[in-house]
Design an enzyme around this catalytic site. Structure first.
Site, PDB file in Angstrom:
ATOM      1  N   LYS A   1     -16.501  -0.195  13.754  1.00 22.20           N
ATOM      2  CA  LYS A   1     -17.808  -0.576  14.324  1.00 22.20           C
ATOM      3  C   LYS A   1     -18.376   0.691  14.938  1.00 22.20           C
ATOM      4  O   LYS A   1     -17.620   1.521  15.466  1.00 22.20           O
ATOM      5  CB  LYS A   1     -17.646  -1.595  15.473  1.00 22.20           C
ATOM      6  CG  LYS A   1     -17.423  -3.033  15.047  1.00 22.20           C
ATOM      7  CD  LYS A   1     -18.728  -3.723  14.697  1.00 22.20           C
ATOM      8  CE  LYS A   1     -18.421  -5.145  14.189  1.00 22.20           C
ATOM      9  NZ  LYS A   1     -19.373  -5.587  13.204  1.00 22.20           N
TER      10      LYS A   1
ATOM     11  N   TYR B   1     -10.668   4.917  15.273  1.00 24.95           N
ATOM     12  CA  TYR B   1      -9.710   5.327  14.229  1.00 24.95           C
ATOM     13  C   TYR B   1      -9.575   6.858  14.201  1.00 24.95           C
ATOM     14  O   TYR B   1      -8.470   7.412  14.172  1.00 24.95           O
ATOM     15  CB  TYR B   1     -10.218   4.802  12.890  1.00 24.95           C
ATOM     16  CG  TYR B   1      -9.320   5.039  11.696  1.00 24.95           C
ATOM     17  CD1 TYR B   1      -8.135   4.333  11.527  1.00 24.95           C
ATOM     18  CD2 TYR B   1      -9.687   5.952  10.699  1.00 24.95           C
ATOM     19  CE1 TYR B   1      -7.323   4.531  10.401  1.00 24.95           C
ATOM     20  CE2 TYR B   1      -8.895   6.155   9.577  1.00 24.95           C
ATOM     21  CZ  TYR B   1      -7.705   5.437   9.433  1.00 24.95           C
ATOM     22  OH  TYR B   1      -6.913   5.640   8.324  1.00 24.95           O
TER      23      TYR B   1
ATOM     24  N   GLY C   1       0.799  -1.230   0.000  1.00 22.94           N
ATOM     25  CA  GLY C   1       0.000   0.000   0.000  1.00 22.94           C
ATOM     26  C   GLY C   1       0.830   1.278   0.000  1.00 22.94           C
ATOM     27  O   GLY C   1       1.867   1.379  -0.674  1.00 22.94           O
TER      28      GLY C   1
ATOM     29  N   ASN D   1       3.846   5.278   9.075  1.00 20.65           N
ATOM     30  CA  ASN D   1       2.781   5.003   8.116  1.00 20.65           C
ATOM     31  C   ASN D   1       1.872   3.853   8.560  1.00 20.65           C
ATOM     32  O   ASN D   1       0.686   3.835   8.205  1.00 20.65           O
ATOM     33  CB  ASN D   1       3.421   4.665   6.757  1.00 20.65           C
ATOM     34  CG  ASN D   1       2.449   3.978   5.833  1.00 20.65           C
ATOM     35  OD1 ASN D   1       1.594   4.615   5.231  1.00 20.65           O
ATOM     36  ND2 ASN D   1       2.543   2.642   5.741  1.00 20.65           N
ATOM     37  N   ALA D   2       2.410   2.889   9.339  1.00 14.80           N
ATOM     38  CA  ALA D   2       1.609   1.714   9.714  1.00 14.80           C
ATOM     39  C   ALA D   2       0.303   2.178  10.340  1.00 14.80           C
ATOM     40  O   ALA D   2       0.276   3.102  11.157  1.00 14.80           O
ATOM     41  CB  ALA D   2       2.390   0.851  10.707  1.00 14.80           C
TER      42      ALA D   2
ATOM     43  N   ASN E   1     -16.056  10.063  11.297  1.00 14.56           N
ATOM     44  CA  ASN E   1     -16.716   9.158  10.347  1.00 14.56           C
ATOM     45  C   ASN E   1     -17.503   8.109  11.122  1.00 14.56           C
ATOM     46  O   ASN E   1     -17.027   7.620  12.145  1.00 14.56           O
ATOM     47  CB  ASN E   1     -15.643   8.484   9.467  1.00 14.56           C
ATOM     48  CG  ASN E   1     -16.224   7.951   8.193  1.00 14.56           C
ATOM     49  OD1 ASN E   1     -17.370   8.227   7.854  1.00 14.56           O
ATOM     50  ND2 ASN E   1     -15.437   7.174   7.475  1.00 14.56           N
TER      51      ASN E   1
ATOM     52  N   ASP F   1       7.696  -3.896   8.920  1.00 14.55           N
ATOM     53  CA  ASP F   1       6.305  -4.352   8.958  1.00 14.55           C
ATOM     54  C   ASP F   1       6.191  -5.486   9.958  1.00 14.55           C
ATOM     55  O   ASP F   1       7.190  -5.904  10.545  1.00 14.55           O
ATOM     56  CB  ASP F   1       5.783  -4.748   7.566  1.00 14.55           C
ATOM     57  CG  ASP F   1       4.300  -4.424   7.410  1.00 14.55           C
ATOM     58  OD1 ASP F   1       3.489  -5.003   8.158  1.00 14.55           O
ATOM     59  OD2 ASP F   1       3.945  -3.574   6.556  1.00 14.55           O
TER      60      ASP F   1
ATOM     61  N   ASP G   1       6.556  -5.887  15.320  1.00 10.66           N
ATOM     62  CA  ASP G   1       5.215  -5.368  15.626  1.00 10.66           C
ATOM     63  C   ASP G   1       5.413  -4.108  16.466  1.00 10.66           C
ATOM     64  O   ASP G   1       5.933  -4.183  17.589  1.00 10.66           O
ATOM     65  CB  ASP G   1       4.422  -6.432  16.402  1.00 10.66           C
ATOM     66  CG  ASP G   1       3.012  -5.959  16.712  1.00 10.66           C
ATOM     67  OD1 ASP G   1       2.776  -4.723  16.742  1.00 10.66           O
ATOM     68  OD2 ASP G   1       2.135  -6.809  16.917  1.00 10.66           O
TER      69      ASP G   1
HETATM   70  P1  NAI Z   1      -2.453  -1.057   4.377  1.00 16.40           P
HETATM   71  O1  NAI Z   1      -3.332  -1.861   5.281  1.00 16.40           O
HETATM   72  O2  NAI Z   1      -2.401  -1.405   2.946  1.00 16.40           O
HETATM   73  O3  NAI Z   1      -0.963  -1.038   4.966  1.00 16.40           O
HETATM   74  C1  NAI Z   1      -0.694  -0.779   6.323  1.00 16.40           C
HETATM   75  C2  NAI Z   1       0.543  -1.531   6.729  1.00 16.40           C
HETATM   76  O4  NAI Z   1       0.772  -1.317   8.126  1.00 16.40           O
HETATM   77  C3  NAI Z   1       0.390  -3.039   6.519  1.00 16.40           C
HETATM   78  O5  NAI Z   1       1.443  -3.557   5.758  1.00 16.40           O
HETATM   79  C4  NAI Z   1       0.381  -3.589   7.929  1.00 16.40           C
HETATM   80  O6  NAI Z   1       0.935  -4.907   8.031  1.00 16.40           O
HETATM   81  C5  NAI Z   1       1.209  -2.550   8.684  1.00 16.40           C
HETATM   82  N1  NAI Z   1       0.944  -2.628  10.115  1.00 16.40           N
HETATM   83  C6  NAI Z   1      -0.254  -2.644  10.731  1.00 16.40           C
HETATM   84  N2  NAI Z   1      -0.085  -2.841  12.053  1.00 16.40           N
HETATM   85  C7  NAI Z   1       1.246  -2.944  12.275  1.00 16.40           C
HETATM   86  C8  NAI Z   1       2.019  -3.163  13.438  1.00 16.40           C
HETATM   87  N3  NAI Z   1       1.456  -3.338  14.634  1.00 16.40           N
HETATM   88  N4  NAI Z   1       3.359  -3.207  13.323  1.00 16.40           N
HETATM   89  C9  NAI Z   1       3.961  -3.050  12.117  1.00 16.40           C
HETATM   90  N5  NAI Z   1       3.261  -2.848  10.980  1.00 16.40           N
HETATM   91  C10 NAI Z   1       1.909  -2.793  11.064  1.00 16.40           C
HETATM   92  O7  NAI Z   1      -2.921   0.460   4.599  1.00 16.40           O
HETATM   93  P2  NAI Z   1      -2.704   1.757   3.652  1.00 16.40           P
HETATM   94  O8  NAI Z   1      -3.970   1.999   2.966  1.00 16.40           O
HETATM   95  O9  NAI Z   1      -1.469   1.637   2.876  1.00 16.40           O
HETATM   96  O10 NAI Z   1      -2.563   2.889   4.776  1.00 16.40           O
HETATM   97  C11 NAI Z   1      -1.327   3.405   5.217  1.00 16.40           C
HETATM   98  C12 NAI Z   1      -1.585   4.536   6.203  1.00 16.40           C
HETATM   99  O11 NAI Z   1      -2.386   5.559   5.587  1.00 16.40           O
HETATM  100  C13 NAI Z   1      -2.350   4.096   7.443  1.00 16.40           C
HETATM  101  O12 NAI Z   1      -1.849   4.780   8.572  1.00 16.40           O
HETATM  102  C14 NAI Z   1      -3.771   4.530   7.156  1.00 16.40           C
HETATM  103  O13 NAI Z   1      -4.516   4.750   8.331  1.00 16.40           O
HETATM  104  C15 NAI Z   1      -3.533   5.808   6.382  1.00 16.40           C
HETATM  105  N6  NAI Z   1      -4.670   6.188   5.515  1.00 16.40           N
HETATM  106  C16 NAI Z   1      -5.002   5.447   4.396  1.00 16.40           C
HETATM  107  C17 NAI Z   1      -6.075   5.825   3.600  1.00 16.40           C
HETATM  108  C18 NAI Z   1      -6.462   5.089   2.354  1.00 16.40           C
HETATM  109  O14 NAI Z   1      -7.377   5.554   1.642  1.00 16.40           O
HETATM  110  N7  NAI Z   1      -5.834   3.989   1.997  1.00 16.40           N
HETATM  111  C19 NAI Z   1      -6.891   7.004   3.937  1.00 16.40           C
HETATM  112  C20 NAI Z   1      -6.464   7.690   5.130  1.00 16.40           C
HETATM  113  C21 NAI Z   1      -5.389   7.291   5.867  1.00 16.40           C
END
Ligand code: NAI
Length: 477
Positions: free
Chosen positions: A326, A383, A249, A319-320, A377, A269, A292
């Site tokens: 819910k 969140y 992502g 970024n994680a 939201n 990750d 983690d």
């Molecule tokens: P994604 O779910 O594709 O990637 C997030 C990554 O964080 C995953 O690889 C996951 O394994 C890792 N992660 C989660 N918990 C972890 C932990 N405890 N330790 C280490 N790694 C961990 O999500 P995406 O869409 O790439 O989002 C990235 C960031 O952007 C997040 O913070 C999300 O909240 C934020 N975001 C994304 C939006 C979207 O439309 N995709 C909108 C608004 C914010």
């Protein structure tokens, strides 16, 4: 990107229904995005019309010429004078247009830039109308509008503050009007004494790298010492960066973008995600650490890793993130705890530990927030709390770390095409994409471009801020 509305919009009955729902029909054109790494002349050959009536003409004139743009200056020959020498130095002959003359009939502009830094009384806002009214129609598809002013906080009188604040309202509306043609609009507020920090931001906002950002106010201040040797090509050469959640992502895209500008990137990750993580790291010549971030001793493990493998970080990207959606009445305590632990507690704990040991002076920190954190939201109270917390943290911490030359900023993405948004119900997903000034979702690369800019040495004028990267999303705007 699958574009359900584009297909459905071909049917006249459905087209009518879409209009009645108030959903903007898709743009005929996709956003213009950059192909390669940063370049010396991101505006090469572009036409920028400048309304040069303020105090920031000098940095503006030099920036445009250096970035390769052709300036057409609307104003007197005295107002156009500062553009002449930089234009000649870079082979960009400028054109002066008298303010009361009609715009040339064949004029097409890639950007319209208004220096409003001298406005101090509300009635002077008429200058915005007089400038933009005749020229807005000449703005090209994918064009840029930039209004540069002084922040209300620097105003000497309440009337001056009102004048500054008005710029933001004007630009937010204009962003919605020009968004249909993939064009964007921003206000940049420059604190007195921070003018020399303006050029990198102007380059970024006028370039293709900011194509999914619009309707945003930015503040350039002088709290953090600026670096004199700002490089526009491979600006992150020699820097070490850490990106959490880098296996996929937005995180994977950020890791790629930072590496493309010369950074050595440590990709982090969760254990269990070693395979995709190693793939991302390998592809960019970076390193991988499976950890983690919510583990009690995560910061100890991370610092041990940095000490043995690569030394202190110059760039830290939180970024994680996870969602555990819910409505509050149905939300389990573990859902609450998990979202807060990853999205906020870990950000604070890791940052504090690294500030004590593991971050270089002049480091850049960027945290991923969310539009949900700014607007709220349904089903996301956990969140949204965590993501709003990040914004508060960034604002407060920026004060204390400025003396070490460090900046910290947040980014609030809107709808970005990742597995997180792919999991949304189809209709909700289409509505979320369309209800924005640009009428489409963003790509992970769009967020990565902004992260890279904020991580660069030239972004020293930006700290403590939260920038929406949402295509001018109507929700909570
Ligand atoms: P994604 O779910 O594709 O990637 C997030 C990554 O964080 C995953 O690889 C996951 O394994 C890792 N992660 C989660 N918990 C972890 C932990 N405890 N330790 C280490 N790694 C961990 O999500 P995406 O869409 O790439 O989002 C990235 C960031 O952007 C997040 O913070 C999300 O909240 C934020 N975001 C994304 C939006 C979207 O439309 N995709 C909108 C608004 C914010």
């Amino acid at each position: 990107m699958s574009d359900l509305l584009v297909d459905l919009g071909q049917n006249p009955y459905i087209k009518q229904a879409i209009k009645q729902l108030g959903l903007p029909l898709p743009m005929p054109e996709k956003l213009r995005r950059p192909r390669g790494a940063w370049e010396e002349r991101p505006l090469d050959g572009r036409t920028v019309v400048v309304f040069a009536c303020g105090q920031l003409t000098l940095p503006l004139a030099a920036t445009l010429a250096q970035a390769g743009a052709f300036a057409k200056v609307v104003g007197t020959s005295l107002q156009a004078a500062p553009f002449v020498a930089p234009g000649e130095a870079f082979g960009r002959r400028i054109v002066q247009i008298e303010a009361d003359a009609e715009p040339p009939a064949d004029l097409r502009a890639d950007a319209l830039v208004f220096d409003a830094s001298s406005l101090s009384m509300p009635r002077e806002l008429r200058g915005l109308y007089d400038a933009f009214h005749p020229y807005i129609g000449a703005l090209n598809r994918g064009g840029r509008v930039l209004v540069i002013g002084r922040p209300a906080s620097a105003s000497r009188t309440a009337a001056e503050a009102a004048t500054s604040a008005a710029l933001d309202g004007f630009v937010r509306s204009l962003a919605k009007e020009v968004g249909r043609k993939g064009a964007t609009a921003h206000t940049v507020f420059v604190e007195p004494g921070a003018g020399e920090r303006l050029p990198p931001l102007v380059r970024f906002l006028l370039s293709d790298r900011s194509s999914f950002l619009t309707g945003q106010p930015w503040t350039v201040d002088a709290r953090v010492e600026s670096t004199l040797d700002v490089k526009f090509v491979r600006p992150l050469e020699g820097k070490t960066a850490l990106v959490t959640g880098a296996a996929r992502g937005i995180g994977a895209s950020i890791a790629q973008a930072l590496a493309a500008e010369g950074a050595k990137v440590v990709c982090l990750d969760r254990p269990g995600d070693e395979a995709p993580l190693a793939q991302v790291a390998q592809a960019i010549g970076g390193a991988a650490i499976a950890l983690d971030i919510t583990e009690r001793d995560a910061s100890v493990k991370l610092i041990d890793y940095l000490d043995t493998k690569c030394g202190p970080l110059d760039i830290l990207i939180h970024n994680a993130g996870i969602t555990r959606d819910k409505t509050l009445g149905r939300m389990s305590a573990s859902y609450w705890d998990q979202a807060l632990a990853v999205n906020l507690d870990a950000v604070v704990d890791l940052t504090e530990a690294l500030l004590a040991h593991g971050l270089s002076n002049n480091a850049r920190i960027v945290c991923l927030s969310s539009v949900s954190g700014l607007a709220g939201n349904v089903g996301q109270s956990n969140y949204s709390a965590s993501k709003a917390g990040v914004v508060g943290y960034v604002k407060a911490l920026s004060q204390t770390i400025a003396q070490r030359g460090m900046t910290i900023n947040a980014i609030a993405p809107g709808f970005i095409e990742t597995r997180l948004t792919a999991a949304m119900p189809a209709v909700t997903r289409e509505v979320a994409r369309r209800l924005s000034a640009l009428g489409q979702g963003g790509l992970p690369k769009d967020i990565a471009e902004l992260v890279t800019f904020l991580s660069s040495p030239g972004a020293s004028g930006l700290t403590g801020q939260c920038q929406r990267a949402c295509g001018g999303m109507f929700i909570g705007a």
